[in-house]
Scaffold this motif. Structure first.
Motif, PDB file in Angstrom:
ATOM      1  N   ASP A 208      -5.539  -3.071   1.447  1.00 49.07           N
ATOM      2  CA  ASP A 208      -6.794  -3.461   1.524  1.00 49.07           C
ATOM      3  C   ASP A 208      -6.956  -4.479   2.931  1.00 49.07           C
TER       4      ASP A 208
ATOM      5  N   GLY B 248       0.609  -1.259   0.089  1.00 50.27           N
ATOM      6  CA  GLY B 248      -0.055  -0.078   0.006  1.00 50.27           C
ATOM      7  C   GLY B 248       0.955   1.345  -0.050  1.00 50.27           C
ATOM      8  N   THR B 249       1.232   1.828  -1.154  1.00 47.36           N
ATOM      9  CA  THR B 249       2.124   2.828  -1.497  1.00 47.36           C
ATOM     10  C   THR B 249       1.277   4.261  -1.153  1.00 47.36           C
TER      11      THR B 249
ATOM     12  N   PRO C 246      -1.633  -6.413  -7.173  1.00 50.54           N
ATOM     13  CA  PRO C 246      -2.150  -6.807  -6.027  1.00 50.54           C
ATOM     14  C   PRO C 246      -1.311  -7.302  -5.054  1.00 50.54           C
ATOM     15  N   GLY C 247      -1.408  -6.908  -3.817  1.00 52.04           N
ATOM     16  CA  GLY C 247      -0.344  -7.403  -2.678  1.00 52.04           C
ATOM     17  C   GLY C 247      -0.116  -9.017  -2.977  1.00 52.04           C
TER      18      GLY C 247
HETATM   19  N1  SAH Z   1       1.003   3.543   3.194  1.00 48.60           N
HETATM   20  C1  SAH Z   1       0.507   4.715   2.573  1.00 48.60           C
HETATM   21  C2  SAH Z   1      -0.942   4.748   2.707  1.00 48.60           C
HETATM   22  C3  SAH Z   1      -1.636   3.626   1.816  1.00 48.60           C
HETATM   23  S1  SAH Z   1      -3.463   3.932   1.583  1.00 48.60           S
HETATM   24  C4  SAH Z   1       1.119   5.902   3.338  1.00 48.60           C
HETATM   25  O1  SAH Z   1       0.994   5.846   4.683  1.00 48.60           O
HETATM   26  O2  SAH Z   1       1.596   6.942   2.939  1.00 48.60           O
HETATM   27  C5  SAH Z   1      -3.807   2.369   0.821  1.00 48.60           C
HETATM   28  C6  SAH Z   1      -3.020   2.018  -0.466  1.00 48.60           C
HETATM   29  O3  SAH Z   1      -3.175   0.497  -0.942  1.00 48.60           O
HETATM   30  C7  SAH Z   1      -3.866   2.992  -1.594  1.00 48.60           C
HETATM   31  O4  SAH Z   1      -2.878   3.322  -2.556  1.00 48.60           O
HETATM   32  C8  SAH Z   1      -4.412   1.466  -2.421  1.00 48.60           C
HETATM   33  O5  SAH Z   1      -4.522   1.851  -3.905  1.00 48.60           O
HETATM   34  C9  SAH Z   1      -3.545   0.387  -2.318  1.00 48.60           C
HETATM   35  N2  SAH Z   1      -4.241  -0.901  -2.456  1.00 48.60           N
HETATM   36  C10 SAH Z   1      -5.471  -1.020  -2.097  1.00 48.60           C
HETATM   37  N3  SAH Z   1      -5.940  -2.460  -2.396  1.00 48.60           N
HETATM   38  C11 SAH Z   1      -4.526  -3.153  -2.863  1.00 48.60           C
HETATM   39  C12 SAH Z   1      -3.887  -4.254  -3.049  1.00 48.60           C
HETATM   40  N4  SAH Z   1      -4.814  -5.241  -3.049  1.00 48.60           N
HETATM   41  N5  SAH Z   1      -2.678  -4.480  -3.460  1.00 48.60           N
HETATM   42  C13 SAH Z   1      -2.074  -3.312  -3.486  1.00 48.60           C
HETATM   43  N6  SAH Z   1      -2.050  -2.208  -3.142  1.00 48.60           N
HETATM   44  C14 SAH Z   1      -3.330  -2.124  -2.631  1.00 48.60           C
END
Ligand code: SAH
Ligand code: DHB
Ligand code: MG
Length: 217
Positions: free
Chosen positions: A147, A73-74, A125-126
């Motif tokens: 997620d 989650g970037t 996806p993760g």
């Molecule tokens: N860590 C970041 C916030 C992350 S918000 C910070 O603190 O700056 C969550 C992120 O997870 C969002 O960008 C969303 O697009 C991503 N995300 C949601 N489902 C995902 C998945 N299945 N795999 C990878 N990324 C996902």
């Protein structure tokens, strides 16, 4: 005597106190401020970690001498930059993001922070991307912030791929207050807590939405 020992989520800090503490301990330079403001300027959800949580990630990584870190989650890379700054020159953060626009905005923020060489954004996806990282491990820390319904999968991967003494970090461990609800994502988050406890020595730090912190057994 009232027993408040397990009560979470209360705070004595008023807004002005929080602002004082931010100025004193966690003030942003231009690159951090850019990444923090970035979601609001790019039509993205402003769901990055708080400034105190971000600095906590940095300090925890520094405390264990972390070199190799995985994030799920970037978003715009605010937490990624905080973590990358907790690593030595030759350290690396692999950050997984499934939204192509978020990945692009984050890469721009990493370039502006002079951290492009210390961070790799992996798009997808993760649950699909994490297994492709096994060969780069074992890792010093894994930070989960994507997620919520898949935290159990991410936690299981972390249990297998974090070295002894390494860290598990999970944002939103209170699941927005819905942790005990009868729903599939709440059940997944509870499995995350319980399985983390089996592989790591753990605590749920009462940040606004809970930060699961564990050290690998
Ligand atoms: N860590 C970041 C916030 C992350 S918000 C910070 O603190 O700056 C969550 C992120 O997870 C969002 O960008 C969303 O697009 C991503 N995300 C949601 N489902 C995902 C998945 N299945 N795999 C990878 N990324 C996902
Ligand atoms: C949401 C996600 C997060 O990771 C967070 O810290 C806050 C909110 C969300 O999906 O709404
Ligand atoms: Mg979060």
């Amino acid at each position: 005597m009232a027993d408040n020992s397990s009560r979470a989520g209360t705070t004595y800090a008023a807004t002005e106190v929080i602002e004082y503490l931010h100025r004193t301990h966690t003030a942003h330079d231009a690159a951090l401020q850019r990444a923090f403001d970035s979601p609001g300027h790019n039509d993205m959800p402003a769901i990055q970690v708080g400034t105190a949580e971000g600095k906590t990630l940095l300090l925890l990584l520094q405390m264990i001498g972390a070199k190799k870190v995985v994030e799920v989650g970037t978003l715009a890379g605010y937490s990624t930059i905080q973590m990358a700054r907790g690593l030595p020159e030759d350290g690396h953060v692999w950050s997984v993001e499934f939204d192509a626009k978020h990945a692009r905005v984050a890469r721009e923020n990493f370039a502006a922070a002079g951290l492009s060489s210390r961070i790799t954004v992996l798009e997808g996806p993760g649950a699909d991307v994490l297994p492709t990282l096994d060969a780069q491990g074992p890792f010093d820390a894994v930070f989960i912030d994507a997620d919520k319904a898949n935290y159990d999968i991410y936690g299981r991967w972390a249990a297998k791929n974090v070295r002894k003494g390494g860290l598990l970090l999970g944002d939103n461990a209170f699941f927005f207050g819905k942790l005990l609800e009868d729903s599939a994502p709440a059940a997944a988050m509870r499995r995350f807590h319980e399985e983390a406890r089996a592989a790591f020595d753990t605590v749920c730090v009462p940040t606004p939405d809970g930060l699961l912190l564990g050290i690998k057994k």
